[in-house]
Design a protein around this motif. Structure first.
Motif, PDB file in Angstrom:
ATOM      1  N   ASN A   6      -5.982  10.209   6.019  1.00 48.37           N
ATOM      2  CA  ASN A   6      -6.652   8.961   5.658  1.00 48.37           C
ATOM      3  C   ASN A   6      -8.150   9.179   5.437  1.00 48.37           C
ATOM      4  O   ASN A   6      -8.735   8.648   4.494  1.00 48.37           O
ATOM      5  CB  ASN A   6      -6.421   7.957   6.798  1.00 48.37           C
ATOM      6  CG  ASN A   6      -6.304   6.534   6.291  1.00 48.37           C
ATOM      7  OD1 ASN A   6      -6.287   6.280   5.081  1.00 48.37           O
ATOM      8  ND2 ASN A   6      -6.240   5.603   7.206  1.00 48.37           N
TER       9      ASN A   6
ATOM     10  N   PHE B 171       2.566   3.713   9.154  1.00 46.61           N
ATOM     11  CA  PHE B 171       1.772   2.541   9.517  1.00 46.61           C
ATOM     12  C   PHE B 171       2.677   1.317   9.537  1.00 46.61           C
ATOM     13  O   PHE B 171       3.578   1.195   8.706  1.00 46.61           O
ATOM     14  CB  PHE B 171       0.661   2.282   8.488  1.00 46.61           C
ATOM     15  CG  PHE B 171      -0.513   3.227   8.550  1.00 46.61           C
ATOM     16  CD1 PHE B 171      -0.377   4.518   9.031  1.00 46.61           C
ATOM     17  CD2 PHE B 171      -1.763   2.820   8.107  1.00 46.61           C
ATOM     18  CE1 PHE B 171      -1.458   5.392   9.078  1.00 46.61           C
ATOM     19  CE2 PHE B 171      -2.849   3.683   8.140  1.00 46.61           C
ATOM     20  CZ  PHE B 171      -2.704   4.967   8.630  1.00 46.61           C
TER      21      PHE B 171
ATOM     22  N   LYS C 246      -1.143  -1.226   7.563  1.00 47.85           N
ATOM     23  CA  LYS C 246      -1.348  -0.919   6.142  1.00 47.85           C
ATOM     24  C   LYS C 246      -2.361  -1.878   5.513  1.00 47.85           C
ATOM     25  O   LYS C 246      -3.234  -1.458   4.762  1.00 47.85           O
ATOM     26  CB  LYS C 246      -0.022  -1.015   5.376  1.00 47.85           C
ATOM     27  CG  LYS C 246       0.872   0.200   5.567  1.00 47.85           C
ATOM     28  CD  LYS C 246       2.148   0.098   4.763  1.00 47.85           C
ATOM     29  CE  LYS C 246       3.019   1.311   5.024  1.00 47.85           C
ATOM     30  NZ  LYS C 246       4.329   1.217   4.416  1.00 47.85           N
TER      31      LYS C 246
ATOM     32  N   PRO D 114       0.837  -1.209   0.000  1.00 44.52           N
ATOM     33  CA  PRO D 114       0.000   0.000   0.000  1.00 44.52           C
ATOM     34  C   PRO D 114       0.875   1.265   0.000  1.00 44.52           C
ATOM     35  O   PRO D 114       1.924   1.294   0.645  1.00 44.52           O
ATOM     36  CB  PRO D 114      -0.801  -0.125   1.293  1.00 44.52           C
ATOM     37  CG  PRO D 114      -0.836  -1.600   1.578  1.00 44.52           C
ATOM     38  CD  PRO D 114       0.503  -2.104   1.118  1.00 44.52           C
TER      39      PRO D 114
ATOM     40  N   ASN E 199      -5.762  -1.221   6.709  1.00 38.18           N
ATOM     41  CA  ASN E 199      -6.267  -0.014   6.057  1.00 38.18           C
ATOM     42  C   ASN E 199      -6.795  -0.338   4.651  1.00 38.18           C
ATOM     43  O   ASN E 199      -7.780   0.248   4.201  1.00 38.18           O
ATOM     44  CB  ASN E 199      -5.139   1.029   5.987  1.00 38.18           C
ATOM     45  CG  ASN E 199      -5.664   2.445   5.821  1.00 38.18           C
ATOM     46  OD1 ASN E 199      -6.759   2.760   6.277  1.00 38.18           O
ATOM     47  ND2 ASN E 199      -4.889   3.286   5.143  1.00 38.18           N
ATOM     48  N   GLU E 200      -6.151  -1.283   3.981  1.00 40.11           N
ATOM     49  CA  GLU E 200      -6.641  -1.727   2.668  1.00 40.11           C
ATOM     50  C   GLU E 200      -8.031  -2.354   2.808  1.00 40.11           C
ATOM     51  O   GLU E 200      -8.925  -2.093   2.006  1.00 40.11           O
ATOM     52  CB  GLU E 200      -5.692  -2.770   2.048  1.00 40.11           C
ATOM     53  CG  GLU E 200      -4.318  -2.240   1.650  1.00 40.11           C
ATOM     54  CD  GLU E 200      -4.376  -1.286   0.469  1.00 40.11           C
ATOM     55  OE1 GLU E 200      -4.234  -0.068   0.721  1.00 40.11           O
ATOM     56  OE2 GLU E 200      -4.561  -1.739  -0.672  1.00 40.11           O
TER      57      GLU E 200
ATOM     58  N   ASN F 150      -1.345   5.814   5.179  1.00 39.43           N
ATOM     59  CA  ASN F 150      -0.311   4.772   5.316  1.00 39.43           C
ATOM     60  C   ASN F 150       1.053   5.252   5.837  1.00 39.43           C
ATOM     61  O   ASN F 150       1.986   4.458   5.942  1.00 39.43           O
ATOM     62  CB  ASN F 150      -0.084   4.038   3.989  1.00 39.43           C
ATOM     63  CG  ASN F 150      -1.291   3.218   3.580  1.00 39.43           C
ATOM     64  OD1 ASN F 150      -1.975   2.663   4.431  1.00 39.43           O
ATOM     65  ND2 ASN F 150      -1.561   3.160   2.286  1.00 39.43           N
TER      66      ASN F 150
ATOM     67  N   GLU G 248       2.233   5.063   0.535  1.00 36.32           N
ATOM     68  CA  GLU G 248       2.176   6.145   1.531  1.00 36.32           C
ATOM     69  C   GLU G 248       1.929   7.471   0.826  1.00 36.32           C
ATOM     70  O   GLU G 248       2.588   7.781  -0.161  1.00 36.32           O
ATOM     71  CB  GLU G 248       3.498   6.216   2.307  1.00 36.32           C
ATOM     72  CG  GLU G 248       3.776   4.957   3.109  1.00 36.32           C
ATOM     73  CD  GLU G 248       5.019   5.077   3.979  1.00 36.32           C
ATOM     74  OE1 GLU G 248       5.603   6.177   4.041  1.00 36.32           O
ATOM     75  OE2 GLU G 248       5.391   4.060   4.599  1.00 36.32           O
TER      76      GLU G 248
END
Lengths: 442, 251
Positions: B97, B148, B153, B89, B156-157, B145, B91
């Protein structure tokens, strides 16, 4: 020595005229004030300018920026859209309006405030004595070594108006210098002087259209533990050709922070000259620049010189330029650490984001260090938008134009972070977002 | 459903064929896994389906329901219901975010002609979904990200996936860089999103992720083609014997 400045200037002009030099022609078009408390400083400036002359294309400090538009005797007219800057409109502040470079009392707030002593250069200069006499042209003059800055000298010689602020307390209400333009060919020279006494605080804002051509100088002295925040925003039709100088002398434990947003100009140069003279002081100078060469030429030059002359001081230079349609961005930044300035922490970053192949970013970072226990770093990068990040955003459904806006804001973030006040930074961000979104498809 | 027919793909800048005729169908509601040795073309398949630059389709087709994917921009594919969970992912400093999530959610809604979510509606939704993934308010506020951990990460996806509610989710080596606990958390997030309308294509090297996300079908990919398709037992076979036997078997 009644008319020394004028005499000196006339002498310069008279001497030079037969030879038809650029300086003589330049001075001939200016209304040089006689000066009251500034008289000696103006005379000194006249003499210095005569010795120095105007810069040529071969001067080392003018290698990347053609001084011709600044050298030209008169300004080219510049049309502008008749819209008032609304930036910082929601913030309680003391408004000082300058129209074509002259203070407009009727449009401004009363020149008073808790912890403030404010007057205008034009008003004060009619009298013979003023606290600003200790500073006017003095910081400018000391900022001429080792690099000559002729247009700052010219400013000291020719400035007609400006604001003189003495800060004696912690002022919570920002002072906002709002420039307005009326004449299409206004060639404006403005000179501000700010003195922050021990422990005092001030935020100074600058926005709006200065003139078709502008020469703005600001001298700031920060006393012990004083804090000064400066935030300037210059937009598309504020000036076609402009040069600005900020001269700061930072005292013990003091904090100086300056941020400039530029989305303007066809030819702009901003010089920051900061001398840290007291121990444990902090000086940050930052800029976010957005240049679109598609609306005519775009050339933006930031030239910075920070001198560390005391111990345990920190300096930061953060310059970010987003360039498209053949725009040119320049950065010349130097950190000089004098002998004895131990435990210096100097940092400099300059970055160009090129949105197309025709644009150009040139950087000249310099470090000169004469102390052995210091930490100094500099970095410079030039590149295009990160393709992986572009794909990441688009794969989440963000359209290409909007993804560019987000990535440009991401690129500028470090510079914007130099604005401490959340509301002021928020206003600048909103302005940026609007500007970027309105041009996203251009 | 996702339908891929005879897909041939080469690198745009060099004469290198990566996919050499991929055929694959993932019906609605099913979870398919693709396993295969390094360099077999698994990640390329995920990039080509989601529209990354740098690849040239020389033959074949790919569709998601009635959308011809290969003719669409990446953001159009996303709005049509495709989602790729990245192996790495990206940054994005300076972009919060929440801002990123809201921009994405509303851009997709706009593209589909739906009303955009108000600030309040969006926040309520994101907090609810974040909670189940153990993503705290602080993580939502931080730049995308940045700073993270590997596990954060990937979570977060999955949060993005949960917010965007895609029809087809491609997970590209989602287990890479995760410890056992983080992998379980991510897998639980994915499992919570399983539904009769949603399909998954899980790309992985290892069987262990498939212990947590149980596939209906397992495909083995090698040298740009799917060489074998079977049930979950195929993944166990790979885990036990490696790819060598399978490759030899196919020749």
């Amino acid at each position: 020595m009644a008319d020394t400045a004028v005499l000196a200037a006339q002498t310069v002009a008279a001497k030079a005229r037969p030879a038809g030099t650029a300086l003589a022609a330049r001075l001939a078009e200016l209304d040089l004030p006689t000066g009251g408390f500034t008289r000696a400083a103006r005379a000194d400036a006249a003499a210095r300018l005569e010795a120095m002359g105007l810069p040529g294309a071969r001067d080392e400090y003018w290698r990347y920026t053609d001084p011709a538009p600044f050298n030209a005797p008169t300004a080219d007219a510049l049309a502008y859209t008749d819209r008032e800057s609304t930036l910082f409109g929601g913030i309680d502040r003391l408004k000082l309006v300058f129209v074509d470079g002259r203070f407009d009392a009727s449009a401004s707030d009363a020149l008073e405030g808790e912890g403030l002593e404010i007057t205008t250069l034009a008003a004060a200069d009619a009298a013979g004595d003023h606290w600003a006499a200790d500073l006017y042209g003095k910081l400018e003059a000391s900022g001429q070594k080792p690099v000559k800055r002729p247009f700052a000298v010219l400013n000291t010689l020719a400035a007609v108006d400006g604001v003189l602020i003495r800060v004696t307390g912690k002022v919570s209400r920002p002072v906002h210098v709002m420039y307005r333009r009326v004449a299409l060919d206004a060639d404006v020279t403005v000179h501000h002087v700010v003195r922050l006494e021990e422990g005092s605080e001030l935020t100074l804002l600058e926005t709006g259209g200065i003139g078709a051509r502008s020469n703005v100088a600001m001298e700031v002295e920060l006393g012990r533990e004083a804090r000064f925040h400066h935030i300037a925003s210059k937009r598309a039709d504020d000036a076609k050709v402009g040069i600005g100088h900020v001269f700061a002398r930072v005292g013990e434990g003091a904090l100086f922070k300056s941020f400039t947003l530029s989305v303007n100009g066809s030819m702009m140069r901003n010089e920051g000259v900061i001398e840290i003279v007291g121990d444990d002081a902090v000086a940050h100078i930052a800029a976010a620049v957005l240049g679109d060469g598609g609306e005519g030429r775009f050339h933006h030059d930031d030239t910075v010189f920070i001198t560390h002359a005391a111990e345990r001081c920190e300096s930061r230079q953060v310059y970010k330029k987003v360039l498209k349609n053949g725009a040119h961005g320049i950065f010349q930044g130097k950190i000089l650490v004098k002998p004895g300035a131990q435990k210096t922490d100097g940092y400099q970053i300059s970055q160009g984001l090129l949105l197309d192949e025709g644009s150009q970013f040139l950087a000249k970072p310099e470090l000169e260090i004469y102390a052995d226990d210091v930490k100094c770093s500099h970095g410079s990068t030039t590149g295009a938008l990160d393709e992986t990040a572009m794909f990441y955003l688009r794969s989440r459904g963000v359209p290409k134009e909007q993804a560019v806006v987000l990535l440009v804001l991401s690129f500028l973030a470090d510079a914007l972070d130099e604005i401490e006040d959340d509301r002021l930074r928020g206003d600048i961000l909103t302005r940026l977002d609007e500007w970027l979104t309105s041009r996203a498809s251009a | 459903m996702l339908n891929i027919k005879n897909l041939h793909v080469k690198l745009e800048d060099e004469d290198k064929q990566i996919l050499k005729g991929v055929d694959l169908t993932v019906p609605a509601g099913e979870v398919h896994a693709i396993m295969g040795p390094n360099g077999s073309g698994k990640s390329t398949l995920s990039y080509v389906l989601s529209g990354r630059d740098g690849y040239e389709v020389t033959e074949g087709e790919a569709s998601l329901y009635d959308h011809d994917l290969l003719d669409m921009e990446p953001e159009e594919r996303a709005a049509a219901g495709l989602f790729l969970a990245f192996q790495y992912p990206v940054e994005i400093p300076g972009v919060g975010n929440l801002t990123f999530l809201r921009t994405a959610v509303n851009a997709q809604r706009k593209a589909r002609g739906e009303e955009e979510l108000s600030s309040g509606e969006f926040l309520k939704l994101v907090r609810e979904k974040a909670k189940t993934l153990q993503i705290d308010a602080e993580m939502l506020k931080r730049p995308v990200n940045v700073g993270f951990s590997g596990g954060e990460k990937k979570r977060n996806e999955i949060l993005q996936m949960a917010m965007l509610e895609p029809k087809m989710c491609i997970l590209d080596e989602t287990d890479s860089g995760l410890d056992v606990d983080a992998m379980r958390l991510v897998a639980e997030g994915v499992n919570a999103l399983r539904s009769p309308e949603r399909s998954f294509l899980v790309i992985t090297h290892y069987q262990r992720l498939l212990d947590h996300i149980k596939p209906d079908v397992v495909h083995i990919m090698s040298n740009g083609r799917i060489i074998k398709t079977g049930g979950p037992e195929l993944a166990l076979e790979v885990e036990k014997n490696g790819y060598g036997d399978l490759l030899a078997e196919v020749g």
